[in-house]
Design a protein around this motif. Structure first.
Motif, PDB file in Angstrom:
ATOM      1  N   MET A 140      11.465  24.414  12.646  1.00 28.36           N
ATOM      2  CA  MET A 140      10.759  23.494  11.067  1.00 28.36           C
ATOM      3  C   MET A 140       8.805  24.030  10.903  1.00 28.36           C
ATOM      4  SD  MET A 140      13.907  21.758  10.472  1.00 28.36           S
ATOM      5  CE  MET A 140      12.374  20.755   8.931  1.00 28.36           C
ATOM      6  N   ASP A 141       8.371  23.952  11.806  1.00 23.69           N
ATOM      7  CA  ASP A 141       7.030  24.860  11.847  1.00 23.69           C
ATOM      8  C   ASP A 141       7.419  26.524  11.758  1.00 23.69           C
ATOM      9  OD1 ASP A 141       6.565  22.142  11.643  1.00 23.69           O
ATOM     10  OD2 ASP A 141       5.680  22.084  13.942  1.00 23.69           O
ATOM     11  N   GLY A 142       8.277  27.041  10.917  1.00 27.86           N
ATOM     12  CA  GLY A 142       7.737  28.072  11.115  1.00 27.86           C
ATOM     13  C   GLY A 142       8.067  29.419  12.091  1.00 27.86           C
ATOM     14  N   ALA A 143       7.975  28.825  13.489  1.00 28.80           N
ATOM     15  CA  ALA A 143       8.432  29.767  14.531  1.00 28.80           C
ATOM     16  C   ALA A 143       9.112  30.688  14.648  1.00 28.80           C
ATOM     17  CB  ALA A 143       7.871  28.652  15.791  1.00 28.80           C
ATOM     18  N   THR A 144       8.770  31.628  14.647  1.00 29.19           N
ATOM     19  CA  THR A 144       9.770  32.302  15.408  1.00 29.19           C
ATOM     20  C   THR A 144      10.785  32.654  16.853  1.00 29.19           C
ATOM     21  OG1 THR A 144       8.497  34.352  16.549  1.00 29.19           O
ATOM     22  CG2 THR A 144       8.884  34.368  13.829  1.00 29.19           C
ATOM     23  N   MET A 145      12.078  33.837  17.458  1.00 31.20           N
ATOM     24  CA  MET A 145      12.480  32.732  18.374  1.00 31.20           C
ATOM     25  C   MET A 145      11.375  33.850  19.657  1.00 31.20           C
ATOM     26  SD  MET A 145      14.473  32.476  20.504  1.00 31.20           S
ATOM     27  CE  MET A 145      15.838  31.861  19.296  1.00 31.20           C
ATOM     28  N   PRO A 146      10.641  34.690  18.933  1.00 28.01           N
ATOM     29  CA  PRO A 146       9.479  35.301  20.465  1.00 28.01           C
ATOM     30  C   PRO A 146       8.335  34.126  20.545  1.00 28.01           C
ATOM     31  CG  PRO A 146       9.950  37.129  18.659  1.00 28.01           C
ATOM     32  CD  PRO A 146      10.693  35.550  18.142  1.00 28.01           C
ATOM     33  N   GLN A 147       8.602  33.726  19.468  1.00 29.94           N
ATOM     34  CA  GLN A 147       6.954  32.328  19.764  1.00 29.94           C
ATOM     35  C   GLN A 147       7.825  31.588  20.774  1.00 29.94           C
ATOM     36  OE1 GLN A 147       6.016  31.728  15.800  1.00 29.94           O
ATOM     37  NE2 GLN A 147       4.098  32.717  15.771  1.00 29.94           N
ATOM     38  N   ILE A 148       8.554  30.574  20.343  1.00 27.54           N
ATOM     39  CA  ILE A 148       9.574  30.194  21.074  1.00 27.54           C
ATOM     40  C   ILE A 148       9.640  30.418  23.135  1.00 27.54           C
ATOM     41  CG2 ILE A 148      11.393  28.481  20.669  1.00 27.54           C
ATOM     42  CD1 ILE A 148      11.897  28.160  17.894  1.00 27.54           C
ATOM     43  N   LEU A 149      10.320  31.530  22.669  1.00 23.86           N
ATOM     44  CA  LEU A 149      10.290  31.936  24.024  1.00 23.86           C
ATOM     45  C   LEU A 149       9.052  31.778  24.863  1.00 23.86           C
ATOM     46  CD1 LEU A 149      13.550  34.164  23.768  1.00 23.86           C
ATOM     47  CD2 LEU A 149      13.928  32.207  24.756  1.00 23.86           C
ATOM     48  N   GLY A 150       8.007  32.416  24.237  1.00 23.26           N
ATOM     49  CA  GLY A 150       6.519  32.585  24.588  1.00 23.26           C
ATOM     50  C   GLY A 150       5.747  31.683  24.801  1.00 23.26           C
TER      51      GLY A 150
END
Length: 242
Positions: A140-150
């Motif tokens: 919802m805050d605009g994070a990408t999958m790599p950002q979520i994983l990292g």
């Protein structure tokens, strides 16, 4: 102890310590210390590769559900049940043909393949405890999958990563069968040298043998000492609710 008193019975509690066994080890088995470097390279490489693969596979099994994933999970368990000797002998001519014999990368791939199933299930169990709402909020805050994983999954799954790495490190550091079959000189690991010391034609020098075993044991003890806090913390996560 002096070699004359190693098997003395009853053993003496107080004795004069000596470093002659270590100096004799360096003189007669200098290849043991180069094999320790080989063991270090193979162990670190195996742990890194297994952790990376298990991290992504554990996340996939935890967050996605399908028949294909279920079958692949079952396949991982089946592979883990086979004794290593069953798969090593048929692979010997293949390794020769691919020019991968007596190379560090070969042992890294074998050790990782052997433990990635256990690592995947360990990572899945830890990731199952991470609330999906955290990922949804990040989306919802605009994070990408790599950002979520990292930035979200990786820090919260750190205890599982350490547990997986510990299993692989202990296994790779002491593994004997794969190293015996697929190495000769360049990638020979420490357990092989210790095995050669036991089968020496000049007789077993027990003082040097015990000195080598002690040196090989120290790195694992040091690692466990520094990693135990993270492992214990991970084992008690969620056991107490405030």
């Amino acid at each position: 102890k002096d070699a004359r008193f190693i098997f003395e019975f009853p053993p003496k509690i107080f004795f004069k310590p000596t470093f002659e066994n270590y100096s004799y080890l360096a003189e007669t088995w200098p290849e043991f210390f180069s094999s320790l470097w080989n063991s270090t390279l193979v162990t670190i490489g195996s742990a890194l590769l297994t952790v990376v693969v298990s991290f992504f596979a554990g996340y996939a099994y935890s967050r996605f559900h399908s028949r294909r994933l279920t079958m692949s999970a079952f396949f991982l368990l089946v592979i883990r049940m086979f004794p290593p000797i069953i798969i090593t002998i048929p692979l010997y001519p293949i390794i020769r043909a691919l020019n991968l014999f007596d190379k560090h990368i070969t042992l890294v791939l074998f050790y990782s393949a052997f433990y990635v199933s256990l690592g995947t299930w360990l990572m899945k169990s830890f990731m199952d405890q991470i609330p999906k709402e955290l990922e949804e909020a990040a989306y919802m805050d605009g994070a990408t999958m790599p950002q979520i994983l990292g930035k979200i999954i990786f820090p919260l799954a750190l205890h599982g990563i350490m547990a997986t790495a510990t299993f692989v490190i202990i296994y790779a550091w002491k593994e004997y069968l794969f190293a015996m079959l697929f190495t000769t000189t360049k990638a020979k690991t420490a357990p092989l040298i210790i095995g050669e010391m036991l089968g020496s034609v000049t007789g077993v020098q027990w003082g040097s043998l015990f000195a080598a075993a002690t040196i090989q044991l120290i790195p694992i003890l040091v690692y466990i000492y520094f990693a135990q806090n993270v492992l214990i913390e991970g084992a008690t996560v969620g056991s107490v609710k405030g």
